[in-house]
Design a protein around this motif. Structure first.
Motif, short mmCIF file in Angstrom:
data_model
loop_
_atom_site.label_atom_id
_atom_site.label_comp_id
_atom_site.label_asym_id
_atom_site.label_seq_id
_atom_site.Cartn_x
_atom_site.Cartn_y
_atom_site.Cartn_z
N SER A 313 -16.58 -6.67 -24.63
CA SER A 313 -17.65 -7.13 -23.74
C SER A 313 -17.54 -8.64 -23.54
O SER A 313 -16.93 -9.36 -24.35
N TYR A 314 -18.14 -9.08 -22.43
CA TYR A 314 -18.20 -10.51 -22.14
C TYR A 314 -19.54 -10.81 -21.47
O TYR A 314 -19.96 -10.10 -20.56
N LEU A 315 -20.22 -11.85 -21.95
CA LEU A 315 -21.50 -12.29 -21.38
C LEU A 315 -21.40 -13.75 -20.98
O LEU A 315 -20.92 -14.59 -21.76
N LEU A 316 -21.85 -14.04 -19.77
CA LEU A 316 -21.95 -15.41 -19.29
C LEU A 316 -23.39 -15.67 -18.91
O LEU A 316 -23.96 -14.97 -18.08
N HIS A 317 -23.98 -16.68 -19.53
CA HIS A 317 -25.37 -17.04 -19.24
C HIS A 317 -25.38 -18.48 -18.76
O HIS A 317 -25.34 -19.43 -19.56
N GLY A 318 -25.42 -18.64 -17.44
CA GLY A 318 -25.39 -19.98 -16.86
C GLY A 318 -26.71 -20.37 -16.24
O GLY A 318 -27.69 -19.61 -16.27
N THR A 319 -26.74 -21.54 -15.66
CA THR A 319 -27.95 -22.02 -15.02
C THR A 319 -28.31 -21.18 -13.80
O THR A 319 -29.47 -20.82 -13.59
N ARG A 320 -27.31 -20.84 -12.99
CA ARG A 320 -27.55 -20.05 -11.79
C ARG A 320 -26.86 -18.69 -11.85
O ARG A 320 -27.31 -17.73 -11.22
N LEU A 321 -25.76 -18.58 -12.59
CA LEU A 321 -24.95 -17.36 -12.61
C LEU A 321 -25.02 -16.68 -13.96
O LEU A 321 -24.85 -17.33 -15.00
N ASN A 322 -25.29 -15.35 -13.96
CA ASN A 322 -25.28 -14.54 -15.17
C ASN A 322 -24.36 -13.34 -14.95
O ASN A 322 -24.46 -12.67 -13.91
N ILE A 323 -23.48 -13.08 -15.92
CA ILE A 323 -22.54 -11.96 -15.82
C ILE A 323 -22.53 -11.22 -17.15
O ILE A 323 -22.55 -11.82 -18.22
N ALA A 324 -22.51 -9.88 -17.07
CA ALA A 324 -22.34 -9.03 -18.25
C ALA A 324 -21.31 -7.97 -17.91
O ALA A 324 -21.44 -7.27 -16.90
N THR A 325 -20.28 -7.83 -18.75
CA THR A 325 -19.24 -6.82 -18.53
C THR A 325 -18.96 -6.09 -19.83
O THR A 325 -19.15 -6.63 -20.93
N GLN A 326 -18.49 -4.86 -19.70
CA GLN A 326 -18.08 -4.07 -20.86
C GLN A 326 -17.03 -3.07 -20.44
O GLN A 326 -17.11 -2.47 -19.36
N VAL A 327 -16.01 -2.88 -21.29
CA VAL A 327 -15.01 -1.84 -21.09
C VAL A 327 -14.86 -1.09 -22.41
O VAL A 327 -15.06 -1.66 -23.49
N ARG A 328 -14.52 0.18 -22.33
CA ARG A 328 -14.35 0.97 -23.56
C ARG A 328 -13.36 2.10 -23.33
O ARG A 328 -13.18 2.58 -22.20
N TYR A 329 -12.72 2.51 -24.41
CA TYR A 329 -11.82 3.66 -24.39
C TYR A 329 -12.05 4.44 -25.66
O TYR A 329 -12.19 3.87 -26.75
N GLY A 330 -12.11 5.77 -25.54
CA GLY A 330 -12.34 6.58 -26.72
C GLY A 330 -11.71 7.95 -26.60
O GLY A 330 -11.54 8.50 -25.50
N THR A 331 -11.33 8.53 -27.75
CA THR A 331 -10.88 9.91 -27.82
C THR A 331 -11.79 10.67 -28.77
O THR A 331 -12.22 10.12 -29.81
N PHE A 332 -12.09 11.93 -28.43
CA PHE A 332 -13.01 12.76 -29.21
C PHE A 332 -12.35 14.12 -29.44
O PHE A 332 -12.06 14.83 -28.48
N ARG A 333 -12.10 14.46 -30.71
CA ARG A 333 -11.45 15.72 -31.06
C ARG A 333 -12.33 16.45 -32.08
O ARG A 333 -12.55 15.96 -33.19
N TYR A 334 -12.80 17.64 -31.70
CA TYR A 334 -13.77 18.36 -32.51
C TYR A 334 -13.07 19.23 -33.56
O TYR A 334 -12.01 19.82 -33.31
#
Length: 431
Positions: A313-334
Motif C-alpha cells: 500500500s501507499y498513502l500520500l497526505h498532502g495539502t491539496r492532494l490525497n492518494i491511497a493505493t493498495q495491491v494484493r496477490y493471494g492463493t487459497f487451497r482448501y
C-alpha cells in the motif's frame, strides 16, 4: 445477531466500570439517494431503480486507566423504491475493548467483527447472495514477571462465529496461549508463542471439528519512521475424521513513514487459516471510497485453507492532494476436498484520489479491480469498479457529495456477467 448484543453489553459494562473515563464519540449521519440502471446486476434483464439510503457511521474510543477501547461501525437501511428487492439493513462493526482488572497484571478482552459477505463468490452482490457474518472474541490475559526484561503471558479466548445463510460457518472456538516476551529495548521486542485452539462447529454434518497447534517466534519494532511485526513458526492440525495437516506459519507487516506526507506498507502471509480467523484478524481488503457498507471478498465456509498472500500500500497526505493505493496477490487451497471449488488465485488493486479545488470543494477519482481464477473449473472472473466524485463542505458540520460509478463483471461459464452505471447523491452531517 447472537453475539453483537453480548459484545456491546460487555463493552458498556467494562467502560462504565473503568476509572478516569475519557470517552470520545464521533459520528456522521447521512441521507443518500442512489439511482442504478441495473440494480439487480443482471446480464439480460436489468432493472433501473432508485434506492433511498439513510446511514450512520460512528467511532467510539476510550483511553482511561481502567479500559482501552476502539469501536467503529456503519449502519445503513436500503429502501428499494421500486420494489426490486425487499428493504434491508446492512451493517459493519469492528471493536476492541481491553478491561484492566488488575493494572499490568490481568486484563479482559472483548472484540467483535461484523461484516457483509457474499454467499457465493461467483454470484452478483445483490440481496439473496449477501449475508451478515459476525465473529466475537472474549477472554482474560494474565501477565507475570519472569525476569528483569522477560515477561510471561497466558491467554484464554472464547470465539463465536456466525453467518446468516451459511450455517456450516457457525462455530465455537476455545484458544489457550502461553507466551514469553523479551524486551531488547522500549522499541524492540521478541516473543516465543505456543497456541492451542479447539474448533467445534454447530453442525457436525456440514463441517469437521479440528484442533490447531501453533508454535512460533515473534518480533516487533516500533520506531519513529518504521513499524515492523513478524512471526515465524509452524502449525499442525488434527481433524476429527482422522486426517491431519502441517505447514509453516509466517506473517510480516511493515509500515514505513518516509515523510510527513508519504507512508508505504508491505504485508506477507504463508499459513493455515480459515474464514472466521481471517475476519477476526481484519485481513487485507480493498477500500476505494465508494461509500456505503462494503461487501467483503472472502468465501464464507468452515473449511481450513493454505493461504499465501502478499499486499502493498501507499498513502500520500498532502495539502491539496490525497492518494491511497493498495495491491494484493493471494492463493487459497482448501484442505477438505468438498471445498475445492473455492481453490483460487486472486489479484486485487484499489485506488482513490482526492484533490482540493478550493478550501471547501474536493474532486476525486476511485477505482478497484479483482481477478479470480478458480483452479477446479479453470474459470476466471474479473470485477471492475471505477468512478469520480465531487464533494463540498457547506458548513462546519454539513457537506454534500455526488458519485458517478461504473460497475462491471466479466465472468466465464458458471457465473453471470453484467455492467451497471449508478449515481449516488449524499447529504452528510458530521459531529
Amino acid at each position: 445477531m447472537r453475539t453483537i448484543a453480548l459484545f456491546l453489553g460487555s463493552s458498556v459494562l467494562a467502560l462504565s466500570s473503568a476509572n478516569a473515563l475519557a470517552w470520545r464519540l464521533d459520528y456522521s449521519a447521512e441521507l443518500g439517494f442512489l439511482h442504478s440502471d441495473n440494480v439487480n446486476l443482471s446480464a439480460d434483464d436489468p432493472i433501473s431503480q432508485n434506492v433511498l439510503i439513510p446511514q450512520l457511521d460512528f467511532s467510539l474510543s476510550e483511553s482511561g486507566s481502567g479500559a482501552q477501547a476502539q469501536i467503529t461501525g456503519t449502519l445503513e437501511y436500503r429502501d428499494y423504491l421500486g420494489g426490486a428487492f425487499g428493504n434491508e439493513f446492512r451493517g459493519t462493526l469492528n471493536g476492541s475493548v481491553i478491561w484492566s482488572l488488575a493494572p499490568e497484571r490481568l486484563n479482559w478482552t472483548f472484540a467483535d467483527s461484523l461484516g457483509l459477505y457474499p454467499v457465493n463468490l461467483r454470484n452478483p452482490d445483490v440481496p439473496g447472495n449477501l449475508q451478515q457474518t459476525n465473529v466475537f472474541t472474549t477472554g482474560p490475559t494474565l501477565r507475570f514477571r519472569l525476569g528483569k526484561a522477560l515477561l510471561g503471558q497466558a491467554e484464554l479466548r472464547y470465539i463465536d462465529s456466525y453467518a446468516e445463510e451459511t450455517g456450516a460457518f457457525d462455530s465455537r472456538r476455545y484458544t489457550a496461549a502461553l507466551r514469553a516476551l523479551y524486551d531488547f529495548s522500549s522499541t524492540r521486542h521478541l516473543s516465543g508463542n505456543i497456541e492451542i485452539q479447539e474448533v467445534d462447529f454447530d453442525d457436525d454434518l456440514l463441517a469437521v471439528d479440528y484442533r490447531r497447534d501453533s508454535v512460533f517466534a515473534g518480533y516487533t519494532q516500533v520506531l519513529s519512521q518504521i513499524d515492523l511485526n513478524a512471526s515465524l513458526g509452524y502449525s499442525h492440525l488434527d481433524f476429527d475424521r482422522g486426517d491431519s495437516a502441517s505447514g509453516p506459519l509466517a506473517r510480516t507487516s511493515l509500515d514505513w513513514r518516509a515523510s510527513d506526507r508519504d507512508t508505504f506498507g508491505l504485508g506477507f502471509a504463508w499459513q493455515y487459516t480459515d474464514a472466521a480467523t481471517s475476519i477476526s484478524e481484519g485481513a487485507a481488503a480493498i477500500e476505494s471510497g465508494f461509500g456505503g457498507v462494503g461487501v467483503g471478498g472472502a468465501a464464507i465456509t468452515p473449511d481450513v485453507y493454505r493461504e499465501r498472500r502478499i499486499d502493498a500500500s501507499y498513502l500520500l497526505h498532502g495539502t491539496r492532494l490525497n492518494i491511497a493505493t493498495q495491491v494484493r496477490y493471494g492463493t487459497f487451497r482448501y484442505e477438505q476436498i468438498e471445498a475445492s471449488a473455492n481453490d483460487r488465485n486472486e489479484v486485487g488493486a484499489g485506488f482513490t484520489l482526492g484533490y482540493l479545488l478550493r478550501p471547501t470543494l474536493t474532486v476525486g477519482l476511485n477505482a478497484e479491480a479483482v481477478r479470480r481464477r478458480f483452479e477446479l473449473s479453470d474459470a476466471i472472473d474479473r470485477n471492475y469498479r471505477y468512478g469520480a466524485y465531487l464533494s463540498q463542505q457547506m458548513t462546519r458540520h454539513l457537506r454534500w457529495r455526488v458519485d458517478l460509478a461504473r460497475n462491471e463483471r466479466h465472468a466465464d461459464d458458471g457465473a453471470e456477467s453484467y455492467d451497471e452505471t449508478s449515481i449516488y447523491l449524499r447529504l452528510v452531517y458530521t459531529r
